[in-house]
Structure formats: C-alpha cells, structure tokens
Design a protein around this motif. Sequence first.
Motif, PDB file in Angstrom:
ATOM      1  N   MET A   1       0.837  -1.214   0.000  1.00 56.82           N
ATOM      2  CA  MET A   1       0.000   0.000   0.000  1.00 56.82           C
ATOM      3  C   MET A   1       0.871   1.263   0.000  1.00 56.82           C
ATOM      4  SD  MET A   1      -3.424  -0.825   2.165  1.00 56.82           S
ATOM      5  CE  MET A   1      -2.792  -1.777   3.524  1.00 56.82           C
ATOM      6  N   ILE A   2       2.004   1.211   0.692  1.00 53.32           N
ATOM      7  CA  ILE A   2       2.890   2.395   0.673  1.00 53.32           C
ATOM      8  C   ILE A   2       3.446   2.586  -0.747  1.00 53.32           C
ATOM      9  CG2 ILE A   2       5.070   3.340   1.566  1.00 53.32           C
ATOM     10  CD1 ILE A   2       4.382   2.090   4.266  1.00 53.32           C
ATOM     11  N   GLU A   3       3.737   1.446  -1.376  1.00 57.93           N
ATOM     12  CA  GLU A   3       4.248   1.496  -2.753  1.00 57.93           C
ATOM     13  C   GLU A   3       3.182   2.142  -3.664  1.00 57.93           C
ATOM     14  OE1 GLU A   3       5.972  -2.363  -3.709  1.00 57.93           O
ATOM     15  OE2 GLU A   3       5.264  -2.161  -5.750  1.00 57.93           O
ATOM     16  N   LYS A   4       1.941   1.701  -3.473  1.00 56.58           N
ATOM     17  CA  LYS A   4       0.878   2.114  -4.377  1.00 56.58           C
ATOM     18  C   LYS A   4       0.394   3.545  -4.109  1.00 56.58           C
ATOM     19  CE  LYS A   4      -3.485   0.009  -5.722  1.00 56.58           C
ATOM     20  NZ  LYS A   4      -4.391  -1.049  -5.304  1.00 56.58           N
ATOM     21  N   TYR A   5       0.189   3.853  -2.839  1.00 50.89           N
ATOM     22  CA  TYR A   5      -0.441   5.151  -2.541  1.00 50.89           C
ATOM     23  C   TYR A   5       0.561   6.264  -2.264  1.00 50.89           C
ATOM     24  CZ  TYR A   5      -4.324   1.916  -1.689  1.00 50.89           C
ATOM     25  OH  TYR A   5      -5.250   0.924  -1.794  1.00 50.89           O
ATOM     26  N   PHE A   6       1.817   5.905  -1.937  1.00 52.31           N
ATOM     27  CA  PHE A   6       2.774   6.960  -1.578  1.00 52.31           C
ATOM     28  C   PHE A   6       4.086   6.824  -2.339  1.00 52.31           C
ATOM     29  CE2 PHE A   6      -0.208   6.848   1.935  1.00 52.31           C
ATOM     30  CZ  PHE A   6      -0.498   8.193   2.088  1.00 52.31           C
ATOM     31  N   ASP A   7       3.986   6.263  -3.523  1.00 58.45           N
ATOM     32  CA  ASP A   7       5.142   6.205  -4.404  1.00 58.45           C
ATOM     33  C   ASP A   7       6.368   5.603  -3.697  1.00 58.45           C
ATOM     34  OD1 ASP A   7       6.580   6.607  -6.672  1.00 58.45           O
ATOM     35  OD2 ASP A   7       7.155   8.668  -6.161  1.00 58.45           O
ATOM     36  N   SER A   8       6.131   4.548  -2.927  1.00 54.36           N
ATOM     37  CA  SER A   8       7.185   3.821  -2.219  1.00 54.36           C
ATOM     38  C   SER A   8       7.951   4.673  -1.208  1.00 54.36           C
ATOM     39  CB  SER A   8       8.178   3.200  -3.205  1.00 54.36           C
ATOM     40  OG  SER A   8       7.552   2.253  -3.997  1.00 54.36           O
TER      41      SER A   8
ATOM     42  N   TRP B   1      -7.288   0.967   2.111  1.00 50.68           N
ATOM     43  CA  TRP B   1      -7.637   0.882   0.683  1.00 50.68           C
ATOM     44  C   TRP B   1      -8.906   1.687   0.387  1.00 50.68           C
ATOM     45  CZ3 TRP B   1      -7.169  -2.881   4.285  1.00 50.68           C
ATOM     46  CH2 TRP B   1      -8.347  -3.460   4.765  1.00 50.68           C
ATOM     47  N   ALA B   2      -9.810   1.777   1.371  1.00 56.14           N
ATOM     48  CA  ALA B   2     -11.017   2.584   1.168  1.00 56.14           C
ATOM     49  C   ALA B   2     -10.677   4.065   1.372  1.00 56.14           C
ATOM     50  CB  ALA B   2     -12.106   2.140   2.135  1.00 56.14           C
ATOM     51  N   LEU B   3      -9.799   4.349   2.358  1.00 53.95           N
ATOM     52  CA  LEU B   3      -9.393   5.751   2.572  1.00 53.95           C
ATOM     53  C   LEU B   3      -8.748   6.312   1.300  1.00 53.95           C
ATOM     54  CD1 LEU B   3      -7.699   5.497   6.132  1.00 53.95           C
ATOM     55  CD2 LEU B   3     -10.014   6.310   5.602  1.00 53.95           C
ATOM     56  N   ALA B   4      -8.032   5.431   0.591  1.00 53.29           N
ATOM     57  CA  ALA B   4      -7.314   5.876  -0.607  1.00 53.29           C
ATOM     58  C   ALA B   4      -8.273   6.325  -1.709  1.00 53.29           C
ATOM     59  CB  ALA B   4      -6.411   4.761  -1.119  1.00 53.29           C
ATOM     60  N   GLU B   5      -9.494   5.850  -1.636  1.00 53.34           N
ATOM     61  CA  GLU B   5     -10.493   6.220  -2.660  1.00 53.34           C
ATOM     62  C   GLU B   5     -11.023   7.637  -2.429  1.00 53.34           C
ATOM     63  OE1 GLU B   5     -12.367   3.129  -4.621  1.00 53.34           O
ATOM     64  OE2 GLU B   5     -10.153   3.070  -4.542  1.00 53.34           O
ATOM     65  N   ASP B   6     -10.883   8.093  -1.179  1.00 55.53           N
ATOM     66  CA  ASP B   6     -11.491   9.364  -0.793  1.00 55.53           C
ATOM     67  C   ASP B   6     -10.388  10.421  -0.643  1.00 55.53           C
ATOM     68  OD1 ASP B   6     -12.602  11.450   0.540  1.00 55.53           O
ATOM     69  OD2 ASP B   6     -13.740  10.220   1.972  1.00 55.53           O
ATOM     70  N   GLY B   7     -10.347  11.367  -1.575  1.00 54.99           N
ATOM     71  CA  GLY B   7      -9.295  12.389  -1.612  1.00 54.99           C
ATOM     72  C   GLY B   7      -9.192  13.189  -0.327  1.00 54.99           C
ATOM     73  N   THR B   8     -10.279  13.279   0.454  1.00 59.74           N
ATOM     74  CA  THR B   8     -10.228  14.102   1.673  1.00 59.74           C
ATOM     75  C   THR B   8      -9.576  13.347   2.838  1.00 59.74           C
ATOM     76  OG1 THR B   8     -12.331  13.311   2.482  1.00 59.74           O
ATOM     77  CG2 THR B   8     -12.405  15.223   0.998  1.00 59.74           C
ATOM     78  N   LYS B   9      -9.289  12.051   2.640  1.00 59.55           N
ATOM     79  CA  LYS B   9      -8.768  11.239   3.760  1.00 59.55           C
ATOM     80  C   LYS B   9      -7.268  10.960   3.622  1.00 59.55           C
ATOM     81  CE  LYS B   9     -12.704  10.462   5.901  1.00 59.55           C
ATOM     82  NZ  LYS B   9     -13.709   9.542   5.456  1.00 59.55           N
ATOM     83  N   ARG B  10      -6.621  11.732   2.810  1.00 61.19           N
ATOM     84  CA  ARG B  10      -5.199  11.485   2.521  1.00 61.19           C
ATOM     85  C   ARG B  10      -4.345  11.494   3.818  1.00 61.19           C
ATOM     86  NH1 ARG B  10      -2.329   9.166  -1.431  1.00 61.19           N
ATOM     87  NH2 ARG B  10      -0.256  10.045  -1.523  1.00 61.19           N
ATOM     88  N   ASP B  11      -4.646  12.453   4.688  1.00 61.97           N
ATOM     89  CA  ASP B  11      -3.880  12.578   5.924  1.00 61.97           C
ATOM     90  C   ASP B  11      -4.023  11.348   6.813  1.00 61.97           C
ATOM     91  OD1 ASP B  11      -2.392  14.779   5.998  1.00 61.97           O
ATOM     92  OD2 ASP B  11      -3.505  15.730   7.657  1.00 61.97           O
TER      93      ASP B  11
END
Length: 674
Positions: free
Chosen positions: A360-367, A437-447
Amino acid sequence: MPPGKPKFYLTTPIYYTNGLPHIGHTYSTIVCDTIRRYKRMRGYDVVMTTGTDEHGVNVERSAKKASVPESEFVAKMAAEWKALWDELGVQGDEFIRTTDLKHAHTVQWLFKQCRDNGFVYPGHYTGQYCIYDNAYVDVKPGENCPDCGRPTETVTEANFYFKLSAFQRPLLDWYAKHPDFIQPESRRNEVLSFVEGGLRDLSITRTSVRWGIPVPGEEPHVFYVWFDALTAYLSAVGGPQYEKMGFWPADVHLVGKEIIRFHAVYWPAFLMAAGLPLPKQIWAHGWLLMDSAKMSKSLGNVVRPRPIVHVLGMDALRYYLLRETVFGQDGNFSYDALVTRYNSDLANGLGNLASRTLTMIEKYFDSKIPHGGISSESDKGFFEDVKGHAEFLARAEQPLPSSVLWRLDNLQFSNALEGIWTLISGVDAYLSSMKPWALAEDGTKRDLLSMVLYNAAEALRFVAVLAHPVLPDSTKKLWKQLGQTDPLGEVKIDHLQWGQLKPGTKISKAETLFPRIEKAEAIERMETMEKEEQKQPSPVTAPAAKAATAPATGGAAAAPQVAPEKIGIEDFAKIEMRVGQIKTAERIVGADKLLKLTVDIGTEIRQICAGIAQYYEPEKLIGRKVAVVVNLAPRKLRGVESNGMIIAAAVGPEGRPVLAGFPDEDVEIGARLK
Ligand code: MSP
C-alpha cells in the motif's frame, strides 16, 4: 578512557563427533545463537563457544570401523558440524575441538592445579562403564546403562581419582549462596538431592583408552572424556591465560538436561579444586521428543535440520523451535505442527502484514514512508493500542515481565515471540478496521491514510528489531524493505522509540518474506529429503568413495580427457522432445534456483522443475512455448516431482540459462522436435 562494553560469555555443549547433528543439537545451538544476538543488541561484547568433543572409546571404534586414523575421522566429522552451523547462520565466535593443542594444554594445566592442590590421588577401579555416555554407572555386570538403556562393559583399570567427596559441602554452600546457579528449578532440586546424598571420588584418567589427551609423565594414562570436554569452555577463552581475554567465568553454560550433573557438580568441583572462578549459571533445557521419545541417534528417530531449512528456510526452523517449546521443558517435534506454524504465524502473520503494508505504501505513496503525526479521532483508540503495545514490548528501563526484553533476559523465548505476535495481530486488526484501501479512494482522507500506513510501518520496524535475535534472515529483509540501512544486528534493542521511522524514506519492493506453502507438499518434500540424507554415506567414507568413481579434474595428476563419444541417429531418436506451453509457474520455497512449472505437451499437462528461477520471473513465463524432453524418467528435485526437462542454453561462465524457443513461427503444442 571510556569504559569498555560489558562482556558476556555463553557456551553450547561441545558435541560428540561419532554422529552428525540432528535438530536436538540444533536446538541448543540455535538457542545460544539467539541469546548471542540479543546480548549484542543490548550492547554486550559477546563470545559464544561451540565445538566438538572428539576423544574416547566411541570415536576409537567408529574410526576403526571406517578404517581411518582417529585424527582423520574426527577432522572430517568436526568439519561437518562446523559447516552445518555456518549454513544455519549460527554465529559461533569460538569453535573449539578437543583435539586442538591449546585445549590439550589447558586440560593438562587444570589437572596439575587440582593435583598440586591435593585433590588428585592414584588408585584402581573396577566397574560397569557405559561407552555411549562415557560414564561409570551403578549397575551389575550384564545390566544395561540406566540412562540410555544400552549395554555396559566391565572395566578394571589403574587411574587417578579426583577427590569429589571433598566438595560436597563447598558445592552445597555454593548452591545456597547462588540460588540462580542451576536453572530451571526442577534441575536445581535434582542436583541438590544428588549432592546431598553424598559424593564419591571420581576417576578422571583412563588406561583402558588410547584416544585421549595424555596425562603428562603418567602415560599410558589419558584424561577421562568429561574432564577433557568440560575444560573446553575454558580453553576457548584463553585457557591458563583466561584473565587476559577477560571472558572467564562464563555467564551461561547452556546444556541439555541429561548432562546437568557433569556441569553442575563435576565442573564446579574441578574449578574449585584448581582455585578458579565458577561459571555464573548452568541452564538445562528439555529434550525435543519425536513420537514421545528423546530424539537420538541410538533410537533412530532423528530429524535433520537441512531438509527443513531447504524447504521452509532457516528462520522457520528457528521460530518453530523457540515458539513451540516452553524453554526448560520437553517439546514434541512434528512436521505437521512445523508447517502449521509456518503458514499461520510466518506466512499469514508477519509475512502477510509486511506485504500488505509495503504494497500500500508502494501504491499510494510512491514507495515512500508517509508522514505520521497525531492521529485523527477515528483511529485514535487503535493507534494508541498499537503504539502503546509496541512501546510496552520494547520497554527497557525496568522491563516488566510481559515485555520482550524481560522475556528474552529470562530465556522465555516462546513468551517473547507470543508478545511480538500479539502486536502483529493488533496491527492487522488496525488495518482491517481503518481500511486504508477505502481511505485511498477518498481524496479528503489522505492525511488519515498517511498516518495509518505510517503506524503500520513503524510497528513493523519494532517487530523487525524485537524479533531479530530469533529470525535473523527475514527481519533483515524486512528491515531493508522498510528502507533501513544500519546493520540490524547492531541496532540497540533497548533504544527503540516510536516515531524514529523517518517519513520520506524510500522503501524497497515488497518481496514475499514467507511464501505460503501447501502442507502435504511441504511435508512430503522434507520427508523425502530426510530419507535421501539418511541414505548418504558417512562423511568419513564418502570422499574416498567419490574419488574412486569421479574422474579428477585439472592438476598434474588429472586423468587425460577422453573426447566425447559420437552417438548414432538411433541413439538420438531415443530422446523424445516436444513443444510445450507453460501453463503455471511458481517459486519453490527453500530452493532459490528452481521453478515449479506445469507444461501442456499436447497430450497431457506435466509438472516439471526447471533451474531457472534466478533468471526468469515466474509470471512472465506463462503462455511461453518451450522445448521439452518428455520421456525422461520422473525424479525429485528438492523433494518436488519433475516429469520432464525444459531445454535451455547455458550462456556465459556462470551458465545462465536461456530457454530454447520458437519466436518466428507459431508452432503447434505437442509438435515433435527432430
Ligand atoms: N559431548 C557431550 C557434551 C560435552 S559438554 C562439555 C555430549 N554431546 S552430545 O553430542 O551428545 O550432545 C548433547 C547435547 O545435544 C545435549 O546436552 C543437548 O544440548 C543436545 N541434544 C541432543 N539431543 C537432544 C534432544 N533430543 N533434544 C534437545 N537437545 C538435545 O553430551
């Protein structure tokens, strides 16, 4: 000058060379290696001694049977023991052989100290002797050894006696003053009642044995093997000059319970007689049982470590041995329980958590490790649990009994691992509940997403450090995956603090730490390899046998190379080669070079193993057409059945395999190659 690191000295028993290691021996050595790694991470300058016990009638007889001199026999066997420990990554600092010259000098010196101090006198002895345990036993002629059940022999000989009887009181006083000297409690009680029952003087030299360390000026006397073997602990750290090295007295002698008396009665008495400091602690662990009996060569119920390491990896064996048995008690070994533990705790537990988090770190935060920070209300409770739990486990100042440090200090390995695994399941539950994985779908939950993944990664960093002494290989991989560069073995286990993982650190690709394995297949492979190992000739006879059949290569005495014989077309026609298509491909746990493939050869689907794992990604092979030898007799590679052979060119000096294929034409599956 700043004060040096505190010193810590621990020992395994030194093992008999008339057999090869099984997982009972491996258990003692792995326990010591774990303590050694832990103590280093606590800042100690550690020496761990292991080695081989090479004298005595048993070796004399085994060497005779193998028709080699004793010195050659023990050299080959000692090399086997050492090689196995190296293969298992055991970091012994001193490997002492009782045939080492420095050891012989120490034994002779110790004897002289005891004799000069008036504790040795000459005499004669007749008694029943067990050559397997190297001890006189209290039975009548014709009766078997009460300890191992094997026949005893009547021996009469001139020898030197050690005045053990003079040490009954001093030993009892010592035990009383040092209540932790013998561990665990049950062994302490056993030793106390033995000593309270009175001590008889002990014969410490032999004239009936030739293969031993000579008693200077008293030939043909040689030293009794236990006087010889116990002294190895001292010869490893300087012998007569032990003060210079500064490691004597030992902090812990770790032994199996059957040799507690030698260590807790004879050894301290010899040292007292010589005026030397006594070890601080003798820790006697229980036995590994197989089908409820002690695993031992004489019972023929041994399990060797190599097949397990090849199929499941070294860390799996270490984890199983330390997790499954309560240290100090006996524990049962079974392949079934081993693979169950592997799949549930390592593959589905630690391995799965690491791979989920890192992917998930690889996918959502560019590793890159995302930022942490104060958690939002929605994950607060969970976050505090995970952080609090991790910090508690790593608590170093006044560690509490349920912290990992306290448990490792007290050799409670199973409990220590259990604690670490509750953190792993806590983080798993945290992820399942926060659903990154669900938080990643919602742009407001990035933090929030960032914090959740930071917390999971930080908890994994704690796990890597805390579990490192037990799982040195896989935690090193995890450490690297988390982007950490300091050598893990040198990280201070008692300096862990939440939040030290730096946001922005680049992680590396999430490689599976413990691939899942199908139980029946794993067991079959281990059992097959075990049988193959048991069939191997003894290492003492093997090289000679090999030399007789294998042609020499290179060197002045090399046999002239014979040109390869030409074959006729009828010979070539015997080889049936066909076009096959790869349907599935997977790695084989514990076999770095092999891939397990299923290949459609037109008439059927075949399972074939190919030694190409280091050069081909399994996923990329699917659908590829290859040339297959289809009429080879089936054989097992690392316990996996292979029914055919894939043809490849061996390229370059390292023989890199390049698969033969059909790039230009769409050939039919099953077409014959001629
Ligand atoms: N050479 C002596 C020890 C001399 S120490 C100064 C000896 N050697 S041995 O090869 O028989 O090894 C015995 C040790 O191996 C045991 O004390 C124990 O540490 C380990 N084990 C051997 N079989 C074992 C089990 N089945 N289970 C657990 N440990 C076992 O005795």
